[in-house]
Design an enzyme around this catalytic site. Structure first.
Site, PDB file in Angstrom:
ATOM      1  N   GLU A 284       0.822  -1.210   0.000  1.00 31.62           N
ATOM      2  CA  GLU A 284       0.000   0.000   0.000  1.00 31.62           C
ATOM      3  C   GLU A 284       0.857   1.262   0.000  1.00 31.62           C
ATOM      4  O   GLU A 284       0.470   2.284  -0.577  1.00 31.62           O
ATOM      5  CB  GLU A 284      -0.961  -0.007   1.192  1.00 31.62           C
ATOM      6  CG  GLU A 284      -1.981  -1.130   1.170  1.00 31.62           C
ATOM      7  CD  GLU A 284      -2.812  -1.182  -0.104  1.00 31.62           C
ATOM      8  OE1 GLU A 284      -2.970  -0.117  -0.760  1.00 31.62           O
ATOM      9  OE2 GLU A 284      -3.286  -2.265  -0.469  1.00 31.62           O
TER      10      GLU A 284
ATOM     11  N   HIS B  33       1.633   2.125  -3.503  1.00 32.60           N
ATOM     12  CA  HIS B  33       0.550   2.946  -4.063  1.00 32.60           C
ATOM     13  C   HIS B  33       0.673   4.381  -3.557  1.00 32.60           C
ATOM     14  O   HIS B  33       0.478   5.349  -4.307  1.00 32.60           O
ATOM     15  CB  HIS B  33      -0.811   2.399  -3.629  1.00 32.60           C
ATOM     16  CG  HIS B  33      -1.288   1.209  -4.381  1.00 32.60           C
ATOM     17  ND1 HIS B  33      -1.340   1.159  -5.758  1.00 32.60           N
ATOM     18  CD2 HIS B  33      -1.791   0.014  -3.938  1.00 32.60           C
ATOM     19  CE1 HIS B  33      -1.845  -0.020  -6.128  1.00 32.60           C
ATOM     20  NE2 HIS B  33      -2.119  -0.726  -5.050  1.00 32.60           N
TER      21      HIS B  33
END
Length: 688
Positions: free
Chosen positions: A472, A475
């Site tokens: 994550e 991202h």
């Protein structure tokens, strides 16, 4: 006479980083703020259409890009809260606003006069435009066509009705899954039923019980960070079965929260939409504007991995069944047994178990490792800002600066599971990067669902959870490092089967020995992970990959196959799931990672509909992409890192993803890297 206070969502945000004024926002503020934002956006679009000047990039495309600022700002706050810290009041607004927003955007993208201006600019060509402007123009023109612009009035009316209904269905689907997850708990009353559970699982279950007013007991929830360790370690087979069946049945329990009728209607509406737009199936429609280009290409990739993964999973199942019998079990391995006996097998083969690893994987240290990796790759610095008021007390904010000290943005981490948060892990933004209207720096958020430790104790992660945090954060960097002018192509606004490349690539650095030696230190003693434990961890990297690959690929194939259907009459998701799994030969004792009734990637909106294969497509890129660092001999090679930043992390959707990858790697990806990474490649035959 009382004077109403100004709506904080509509006031200027003048605090640090122009953060939303979270403490001042109440649910009642959202509906009027949405109404204001929609009305402003309508006026801005009307002004573009009414402009008497001949259409050009600035007065049509750039003006369109700059429009809707208030609506975007309100939407970003609302939908982040609706996912990360929802309430009955917010869920009611979410149900109300979903069709309203769909209606609003349909009216824009099906406006013949607006499309005529966009089309006129597109037909004029790209002479005089920058590379970025040409890409933005192409993306807008394609977006209008894919929405139905230029089609007969009755076709556009039906497309609008379909989009509005799908918005309602997607919202309801997600809320139903969250409702089932909140409604179920396994309350353990007797200490004997904790048999086999390591201290960290027991402590987390006690903390969850205390938070729910059940002090003195232990609670297991359907949050992955709670249920997966329970399935891994509990020796109470009857309780594992109870918990697993509840986990697998989310969204399919009958009653008001059952999602199966929603799935049937969604699949039918998507197929109808595709037909209206001239495509053979929804998957053909969806993938025609992705890297894969066709469902045949996506399916070919999935099937190329399926057979070697299935063979490996069959071997794994046989080994686990042998363990069952060796321990005196008189039963066939079931889905609620796989994780338990796999953990035992890992202990036997590698002298490695989660309880030995977790003390070296504290949340704070893994966050520090993710930040340090970004520092070594890209020169970024991170400074925590505890003074900032965020959307929840558990959330943490970090100011991010570049190597020269210039501001990059603000990063927010919201790491702990709670009943008000949907399951899973994701990255989002309270504000995206752009330079069209000022130099706007991003506010990026990562949301996780880790089990929170007891007060005064550090939260310890499994290695998979640590990998999720790195994923994550990959991202997050894609959003933070964005350096483009136009908001529609900033950050993660790229093809769905490319968006997972930067995040999956970032996972590789967690596995680097120099990262683990520095940050995988014991939370009590501060001692680094012993060399032999680190070696065993590295050696076990591809352990259980048959299982992991099969449960993922099965989900992706079911998703793809249901969206290839041209006829959906009588569609039943349970029957269809069984049919596809029987056809591909799903191994016994395994289920899909995401069964249809709780498959939020696909049905809580259309983010990954017919595109769940994207993770595997991107994995070809990440496996081959990390080879560039290995070939250089340095996992932090400055030249390779610069190309990665320039062509991937900072580039947004400035160029087609194939070009972006070639700019970074110097060539197209080598698909063989995927099977090698997962340990599924055939062993080389020794020379005679």
């Amino acid at each position: 006479m009382t004077q109403s206070l100004p709506n904080p969502l509509l006031s200027d945000w003048t605090g640090p980083f122009e953060l939303p004024p979270f403490a001042a926002i109440a649910p009642a503020d959202f509906r009027p703020a949405f109404e204001r934002g929609i009305e402003e956006h309508r006026r801005e679009i009307a002004a573009i259409v009414a402009d008497p000047a001949a259409p050009d990039f600035d007065n049509t495309i750039a003006a369109f890009e700059a429009s809707g600022r208030t609506l975007r700002r309100v939407s970003s706050v609302f939908f982040n809260l609706a996912s990360a810290d929802t309430s009955d009041a917010l869920q009611a607004i979410e149900r109300e606003i979903a069709p309203v927003l769909s209606r609003h955007y349909n009216a824009i993208y099906l406006d013949d006069d607006l499309f005529a201006r966009v089309d006129a600019v597109f037909r004029r060509g790209v002479d005089g435009l920058t590379e970025e402007q040409a890409r933005v123009l192409e993306r807008y023109h394609t977006g209008f066509l894919r929405s139905g612009a230029g089609r007969p009035a009755e076709t556009k009316a039906r497309l609008a009705a379909i989009s509005e209904r799908l918005a309602v269905l997607g919202t309801t689907f997600g809320q139903n899954v969250l409702g089932d997850e909140k409604a179920w708990t396994l309350v353990i009353e007797n200490e004997a039923d904790l048999a086999g559970l390591p201290d960290f699982v027991v402590a987390a279950a006690a903390k969850t019980a205390e938070d729910r007013g059940l002090a003195g007991r232990w609670v297991i929830t359907l949050s992955r960070s709670s249920i997966e360790p329970f399935l891994q370690f509990s020796t109470r087979r009857n309780l594992r079965e109870q918990a697993f069946k509840a986990w697998a049945a989310r969204g399919a329990n009958g009653g008001a929260s059952d999602n199966r009728a929603i799935i049937a209607e969604t699949v039918a509406l998507r197929a109808e939409k595709a037909r209206l737009l001239g495509y053979a199936s929804y998957a053909d429609y969806r993938l025609s504007d992705a890297m894969a280009k066709s469902p045949e290409a996506a399916g070919a990739l999935l099937r190329s991995v399926w057979e070697p993964a299935r063979r490996r999973a069959t071997e794994e199942r046989a080994a686990l069944q042998d363990l069952v019998q060796a321990e005196g079990g008189n039963f066939d391995l079931a889905p609620w047994d796989w994780r338990f006996y796999s953990e035992r097998r890992r202990k036997a083969e590698f002298d490695l178990d989660e309880s030995a690893l977790k003390p070296f994987l504290s949340l704070d240290n893994i966050i520090a490792a993710a930040f340090d990796t970004a520092t070594r790759l890209f020169g970024l610095s991170f400074t925590e800002r505890p003074d900032l008021v965020l959307h929840h007390p558990d959330a943490r904010a970090f100011e991010v600066k570049d190597a020269d000290g210039s501001p990059v943005g603000l990063f927010i981490g919201d790491y702990f599971a709670r009943p008000s948060k949907r399951s899973g892990a994701w990255m989002s933004a309270f504000r995206g990067q752009q330079k069209l209207v000022g130099d706007i720096r991003p506010i990026i958020i990562n949301v996780m669902n880790f089990a929170k430790a007891a007060d005064g104790e550090p939260t310890l992660l499994s290695f998979d959870e640590a990998r999720t945090l790195f994923h994550e954060f990959g991202h997050g960097l894609h959003g933070l490092l964005s350096n483009v002018t136009y908001p529609s192509i900033a950050g993660t606004g790229v093809d769905r089967d490319f968006v997972e490349f930067p995040s999956q690539l970032y996972e590789h650095w967690l596995e680097q020995p120099e990262v683990l030696r520095r940050f995988a230190v014991h939370y009590r003693t501060g001692e680094p992970m012993p060399a032999d434990l680190l070696a065993r961890l590295t050696a076990s990297r591809t352990f259980n990959q048959g299982f992991a690959t099969v449960e993922y690929v099965a989900s992706a194939l079911v998703d793809l196959e249901m969206h290839i259907l041209s006829s959906t009459e009588g569609f039943d998701s349970d029957t269809f799931e069984k049919k596809v799994l029987d056809e591909i030969g799903m191994p016994d004792a395994m289920v899909m990672r995401h069964r249809p009734a709780h498959f939020q990637h696909v049905f809580a909106g259309d983010g990954y509909s017919s595109a769940y294969y994207s993770y595997l497509w991107s994995e070809v890129l990440d496996a081959d992409g990390f080879r560039a660092f290995k070939e250089s001999g340095d996992p932090f090679d400055p030249a390779v890192a610069k190309r990665l930043r320039d062509f991937v992390y900072s580039a947004g959707n400035r160029r087609p993803p194939e070009e972006a990858y070639r700019g970074f790697r110097g060539r197209d990806p080598d698909p063989s890297a995927l099977l090698e990474k997962r340990g599924l490649a055939a062993a080389p035959v020794a020379a005679e």
